[in-house]
Design an enzyme around this catalytic site. Structure first.
Site, short mmCIF file in Angstrom:
data_model
loop_
_atom_site.label_atom_id
_atom_site.label_comp_id
_atom_site.label_asym_id
_atom_site.label_seq_id
_atom_site.Cartn_x
_atom_site.Cartn_y
_atom_site.Cartn_z
N TRP A 129 0.90 -1.00 -0.12
CA TRP A 129 -0.31 -0.20 -0.08
C TRP A 129 0.83 0.91 -0.38
O TRP A 129 0.42 2.40 -0.56
CB TRP A 129 -0.93 0.10 1.16
N ASP A 130 2.17 1.05 -0.05
CA ASP A 130 2.78 2.25 0.25
C ASP A 130 3.24 2.95 -0.96
O ASP A 130 3.27 4.62 -0.66
CB ASP A 130 4.71 1.79 0.28
N GLU A 158 0.27 -2.44 12.31
CA GLU A 158 0.49 -4.18 12.24
C GLU A 158 0.87 -4.81 13.51
O GLU A 158 0.62 -6.04 14.00
CB GLU A 158 1.62 -3.94 11.18
N LYS A 200 2.73 0.48 16.16
CA LYS A 200 3.75 0.78 15.48
C LYS A 200 3.97 2.28 14.41
O LYS A 200 4.99 2.29 13.69
CB LYS A 200 3.85 -0.92 14.15
N GLN A 201 2.37 2.55 14.09
CA GLN A 201 2.27 3.27 12.36
C GLN A 201 1.45 3.96 13.07
O GLN A 201 0.03 3.46 12.75
CB GLN A 201 3.18 3.02 11.80
C1 BGC Z 1 5.14 -1.30 7.61
C2 BGC Z 1 4.59 -1.44 6.16
C3 BGC Z 1 4.75 -1.43 5.24
C4 BGC Z 1 6.37 -2.14 4.65
C5 BGC Z 1 6.72 -1.66 3.48
C6 BGC Z 1 6.41 -2.41 7.44
O1 BGC Z 1 6.97 -2.39 8.38
O2 BGC Z 1 4.58 -1.64 8.80
O3 BGC Z 1 3.31 -0.57 6.56
O4 BGC Z 1 3.98 -1.63 4.01
O5 BGC Z 1 6.30 -2.19 6.41
O6 BGC Z 1 7.23 -0.75 3.51
#
Ligand code: BGC
Length: 777
Positions: free
Chosen positions: A367-368, A496, A608-609
């Protein structure tokens, strides 16, 4: 700023702060690995790590050379500890292909080696203005013979199948034999991820006086890859050299033996054409040959001139100017350059998490792309945003099958993929993130609103919107205990650290947006292009009843709110988990993803984010300022930012709610992540989403740009430490330049008919090219 982050950032700068350059002034073994990523070159089609041309005797800890084609992968069976039904069977891994950059140099028999002899002068410089990597060395061998070596390399941005190296040597204090050994080395393997040590087999090699090729095939996926080389020499070199050549079963070599005279410069240009195909009957050789033939006629200098011209066009649109902080000026250009290099632009490929600069994340698209990189393009190079969305359109069939696998309707886009199929072997970190469907739908809408590309919406966009919306209808259900509202259970938002939860707020709001947009666009296309609409709904079997159903359900979606805390709960269980403030976690345990068992992470209110915080950006018009502040205050102390996708989003919302220091600090955590290697993992490849995030943090954060319901808004301010900043965006075909300084903003219409937007509460209309308006902040 938290101590943990401050410590990571409090390092000596690795590179001088130069506006248009990244320079390495001394060859340091310890920096080599990071430099392989920083100095990687690419053009969206292929990418070459910044590994030295000459052999470098390091272990995999200090060097992981790589050459990749975006979208060319090997497929191995995924090995599961415990099996379950309907798990993806095969992974997809980007493959380290032949190394065509190899060039070794000998003075008689003594091999040029940076770890032997003496380096008297050294400089490597990535020229961001021109898109070229230059290296200049003065080296003395163990017998005191001194040589000047100049190497320039590029991956052509205007000819996607061409790479080139200019190799120049000058003996400074001797005359004698110099041998330049240029090669294509097909004996390569991946450094990570693949179990098969030799995923490629060489189908053919051929070498002629100055040209030759190697043809590879991937054993599992049958991709064929051709590398064709042509060497060009200047008159002086031609006159004094003898060329020896050899082809073995996995490499081709040319040795240019030069009777070199002291003080004379000798030049060899290596022009390389790379092409691939997956069809059995096809051979990529002739295409690669044709590319090389054309490029060779033009010659290296013309390739450089073309590259410079290409870059100057790019910078016209994407250059962000920062006055008052050289480190950030450099970072913006570096990031924009790498985003360009990473991006597949053919509608068949996309942007991998590490671009084409390393094997980590296996070359997968996440999804990035849609959430972090696509906005960068939608507002600056809309045609690229269109192609990124076409990649999703072109993989809709695989997404339909993926939905089927999960007993869902419509299409479910894969969390990680190269070929459109789900490539993840860990469903709690992948498939559970259904939100990717809404992220793609959001991007479809964003691109359409910015570009007004009717053709795209009629032919591709609407189909994506309907198919993604269908998935939500089948995933959710009316839950009696939730007042019979429509809920999405067992999902995971962007955070996540909380998979398998019910009613993640981000997911529910974004699903509603997905349904709402599908309905609106269906109605619009039905009215504007009834024939197109009819043929689409026929082909995907979409009925009026289904449309009606979508309309009803979207109104019934449960949107979480805690009356008690007056905040948006991240999900149904979040507030009932063990509260924890991340300041109480010892530094040694961060990032948690590497140190805690997932079950430990899941029982805490630890994030996490950006999750709710990201929602407040994407659908910021659904939240009051007060609620934004309360949510920010609640979630910020609980967020570890263990993903590099996080700080930029916190910076944006902090800027919006007036938390100036936090906005600045979070911005600083994102802008130079790779250059200053905060996470000590830049060697793995650049962080493309974080780079996109830097741009978002400036334009949406400091300049406060938003686009809701097809209207554009700015709420600009200037960080205290800067003098001014400037950027350009396209909106509905017009290009606008925004310059923010101390207490005023200048809006200038660069091209296009007319542009209308709001500056705070004031409506601004610029009617004609070159018209500008200066307004107070
Ligand atoms: C992040 C995801 C991201 C992926 C690739 C993961 O560490 O939590 O949101 O899509 O890294 O960048």
């Amino acid at each position: 700023m938290r101590a943990y982050h401050a410590k990571k950032m409090n390092k000596e700068a690795n590179y001088l702060y130069q506006a248009w350059k990244i320079t390495e002034n001394e060859f340091l073994v310890d920096s080599n690995h990071q430099n392989e990523a920083i100095f990687s070159l690419g053009n969206g089609y292929m990418g070459l790590r910044g590994t030295l041309e000459e052999d470098y005797p390091g272990s995999e800890e200090t060097t992981t050379p790589g050459f990749y084609i975006n979208g060319v992968y090997a497929a191995e069976e995924i090995i599961y500890g415990e099996k379950a039904p309907n798990l993806p069977q095969k992974g997809q891994t980007i493959v380290n292909l032949a190394d065509w950059s190899e060039i070794n140099l000998y003075i008689n028999e003594e091999k040029f080696n940076l770890l032997k002899g003496k380096i008297l002068d050294y400089q490597r410089e990535l020229n961001l203005k021109k898109g070229i990597l230059n290296r200049e060395i003065i080296w003395e061998d163990r017998q005191g013979r001194k040589l000047k070596i100049k190497i320039s390399r590029l991956i052509s941005l205007s000819r996607e199948h061409i790479g080139a190296i200019r190799y120049q040597v000058k003996p400074l204090n001797f005359s004698g034999k110099l041998s330049i050994n240029s090669a294509v080395n097909g004996d390569v393997s991946n450094h990570h991820h693949l179990r098969e040590k030799k995923p490629l087999k060489v189908l053919a090699t051929k070498v002629e006086t100055k040209t030759g090729y190697l043809l590879h095939q991937l054993k599992t996926t049958k991709f064929k890859i051709a590398y064709v080389v042509e060497h060009l020499m200047d008159e002086q070199t031609k006159a004094r050299s003898e060329i020896k050549k050899r082809a073995s079963n996995n490499r081709v070599d040319w040795i240019f033996e030069i009777k070199a005279a002291e003080g004379q410069l000798y030049t060899i240009d290596k022009i390389v054409g790379v092409n691939h195909c997956q069809k059995k009957a096809k051979n990529p050789l002739s295409a690669a040959r044709a590319s090389v033939a054309r490029a060779s006629i033009n010659g290296f200098e013309n390739l450089v001139a073309e590259q410079t011209k290409f870059m100057s066009g790019y910078w016209q649109d994407v250059d962000v100017k920062i006055n008052g902080d050289d480190s950030l000026q450099q970072a913006f250009r570096f990031n924009a350059f790498h985003i360009l290099q990473a991006t597949g632009k053919d509608g068949q490929t996309s942007v991998a998490a590490k671009g084409i600069s390393g094997e980590h994340y296996e070359g997968h698209y996440f999804w990035d792309t849609e959430s972090y990189v696509l906005p960068f393009y939608a507002f600056q190079r809309p045609e690229v945003a269109r192609n990124l969305l076409l990649f999703r359109y072109n993989t809709l069939d695989q997404a339909r099958k993926n939905a089927d696998r999960m007993k869902l309707d419509g299409a479910l886009f894969p969390w990680r993929t190269i070929n459109g199929q789900e490539a993840s072997g860990f469903f709690m970190g992948s498939t559970v993130q259904y939100h990717i469907n809404a992220d793609i739908a959001y991007a479809v809408n964003l691109y359409y609103q910015v570009s007004r590309d009717q053709d795209f919406m009629e032919n591709y966009g609407l189909e994506i919107l309907i198919e993604t919306a269908r998935m939500w209808i089948s995933l959710g259900s009316y839950i009696p205990m939730r007042d019979n509202q429509f809920c999405f259970n067992v999902v995971c938002g962007p955070d996540e650290y909380k998979p398998g939860v019910n009613n993640n707020a981000y997911t529910n709001y974004m699903a509603k947006f997905n349904l709402d947009t599908a309905v609106k666009m269906a109605q619009l296309i039905k009215a504007k292009a009834p024939e197109k609409y009819e043929s689409l709904i026929k082909s995907i079997n979409f009925s009026e009843n289904e449309l009606k159903n979508m309309k009803e359900i979207k109104e019934d979606i449960y949107l979480p709110y805690s009356k008690e805390l007056e905040i948006t709960p991240q999900d149904d269980s979040f507030l009932y988990k063990d509260p924890i403030e991340i300041d109480s976690i010892s530094e040694a345990e961060l990032p948690l993803v590497k140190n805690w068992h997932p079950l430990i992470i899941w029982r805490y209110q630890v994030i996490k984010q950006a999750d709710v915080i990201l929602l407040m950006l994407q659908l910021g018009n659904k939240f009051s300022r007060e609620l934004k502040i309360r949510n920010y205050d609640y979630y910020e102390p609980k967020t570890t930012h263990d993903s590099s996708l996080s700080p930029a989003i916190y910076s944006i919302i902090a800027a919006e709610i007036g938390y100036k220091n936090q906005a600045y600090n979070y911005f600083m955590q994102t802008a130079r992540l790779d250059l200053d290697d905060y996470n000590e993992n830049a060697y793995q490849g650049v962080h493309t989403a974080c780079m996109g995030g830097t741009w978002l943090a400036l334009v949406q954060g400091f300049a406060g740009m938003r686009m809701f319901n097809n209207k554009l808004y700015f709420h600009p301010h200037l960080p205290d430490k800067w003098d001014s900043y400037q950027f350009r965006i396209y909106f509905k075909g017009s290009q606008l330049e925004v310059t923010v300084s101390q207490d005023k903003v200048k809006y200038l219409l660069i091209s296009g008919q007319k542009i209308e937007f709001k500056h705070y509460d004031q409506i601004v209309i610029l009617e004609k090219n070159n018209l500008s308006q200066e307004l107070k902040i």
